[in-house]
Motif scaffolding. Structure first.
Motif, PDB file in Angstrom:
ATOM      1  N   GLN A  53       9.060   4.759  14.688  1.00 46.50           N
ATOM      2  CA  GLN A  53       9.399   5.512  13.478  1.00 46.50           C
ATOM      3  C   GLN A  53       8.737   4.793  12.313  1.00 46.50           C
ATOM      4  O   GLN A  53       9.339   3.946  11.654  1.00 46.50           O
ATOM      5  CB  GLN A  53      10.915   5.567  13.325  1.00 46.50           C
ATOM      6  CG  GLN A  53      11.365   6.374  12.142  1.00 46.50           C
ATOM      7  CD  GLN A  53      12.167   7.606  12.541  1.00 46.50           C
ATOM      8  OE1 GLN A  53      12.465   7.811  13.703  1.00 46.50           O
ATOM      9  NE2 GLN A  53      12.501   8.430  11.598  1.00 46.50           N
ATOM     10  N   ILE A  54       7.455   5.112  12.062  1.00 44.52           N
ATOM     11  CA  ILE A  54       6.641   4.366  11.118  1.00 44.52           C
ATOM     12  C   ILE A  54       7.282   4.324   9.739  1.00 44.52           C
ATOM     13  O   ILE A  54       7.245   3.320   9.051  1.00 44.52           O
ATOM     14  CB  ILE A  54       5.221   4.977  11.069  1.00 44.52           C
ATOM     15  CG1 ILE A  54       4.550   4.790  12.440  1.00 44.52           C
ATOM     16  CG2 ILE A  54       4.391   4.354   9.965  1.00 44.52           C
ATOM     17  CD1 ILE A  54       3.263   5.542  12.609  1.00 44.52           C
ATOM     18  N   GLU A  55       7.869   5.437   9.302  1.00 41.82           N
ATOM     19  CA  GLU A  55       8.602   5.469   8.040  1.00 41.82           C
ATOM     20  C   GLU A  55       9.796   6.392   8.253  1.00 41.82           C
ATOM     21  O   GLU A  55       9.837   7.127   9.230  1.00 41.82           O
ATOM     22  CB  GLU A  55       7.697   5.972   6.910  1.00 41.82           C
ATOM     23  CG  GLU A  55       7.060   7.308   7.214  1.00 41.82           C
ATOM     24  CD  GLU A  55       5.993   7.692   6.204  1.00 41.82           C
ATOM     25  OE1 GLU A  55       5.818   8.890   5.971  1.00 41.82           O
ATOM     26  OE2 GLU A  55       5.352   6.784   5.651  1.00 41.82           O
ATOM     27  N   PHE A  58       9.764  10.048   9.841  1.00 41.86           N
ATOM     28  CA  PHE A  58       8.356  10.152  10.233  1.00 41.86           C
ATOM     29  C   PHE A  58       8.100  11.377  11.109  1.00 41.86           C
ATOM     30  O   PHE A  58       7.126  12.098  10.920  1.00 41.86           O
ATOM     31  CB  PHE A  58       7.926   8.883  10.963  1.00 41.86           C
ATOM     32  CG  PHE A  58       6.551   8.965  11.568  1.00 41.86           C
ATOM     33  CD1 PHE A  58       5.432   8.998  10.760  1.00 41.86           C
ATOM     34  CD2 PHE A  58       6.374   9.002  12.942  1.00 41.86           C
ATOM     35  CE1 PHE A  58       4.155   9.075  11.309  1.00 41.86           C
ATOM     36  CE2 PHE A  58       5.111   9.082  13.495  1.00 41.86           C
ATOM     37  CZ  PHE A  58       4.001   9.117  12.674  1.00 41.86           C
TER      38      PHE A  58
END
Ligand SMILES: [Zn+2]
Length: 128
Positions: A53-55, A58
């Motif tokens: 979950q990069i951000e 995401f």
């Protein structure tokens, strides 16, 4: 299969493996048809440490990918059922709906896999 060799984005997309090292599945349960766990993912890759979950939120972007994949799937189902199998329009319509419903868990995962592979390149850490 030559196309499905490790290191290709297609390998990660179709198998749901970590896009960076492709050593393990991003999903807790490898079978997408266990519907309660279809989108349950590990937080990090235990091999390369990539955070999936990069951000925050995401994977909302994967909805757009999912739309495209479902349209492609519907067109494919139509081409198979109407011009190739010569089914009626009504039967072709039913086959489009059926294939979208039946393949939905797979499409959900493929969409996430395609989406994360658009942002993360294959770059495995060196093994000692
Ligand atoms: Zn990894």
């Amino acid at each position: 299969m030559q196309m499905l060799k490790k290191g290709s984005k297609l390998y990660s997309i179709l198998t749901g493996t970590c896009p960076k090292c492709q050593k393990e599945s991003m999903y807790v349960d490898r079978n997408p048809y266990h519907l309660t766990k279809v989108l349950t993912m590990h937080e990090h890759c235990s091999h390369c440490g990539l955070k999936y979950q990069i951000e925050p939120s995401f994977f909302y972007g994967a909805m757009y990918v999912s739309y495209g994949v479902n349209v492609a799937l519907g067109i494919a189902a139509f081409i198979v059922s109407y011009p190739l199998l010569h089914l009626s329009l009504k039967a072709s319509f039913i086959s489009i709906i059926a294939s979208i419903v039946i393949l939905y868990p797979l499409v959900l995962r493929w969409s996430r896999n395609i989406y994360i592979n658009m942002f993360v390149a294959y770059d495995p850490p060196m093994d000692k």
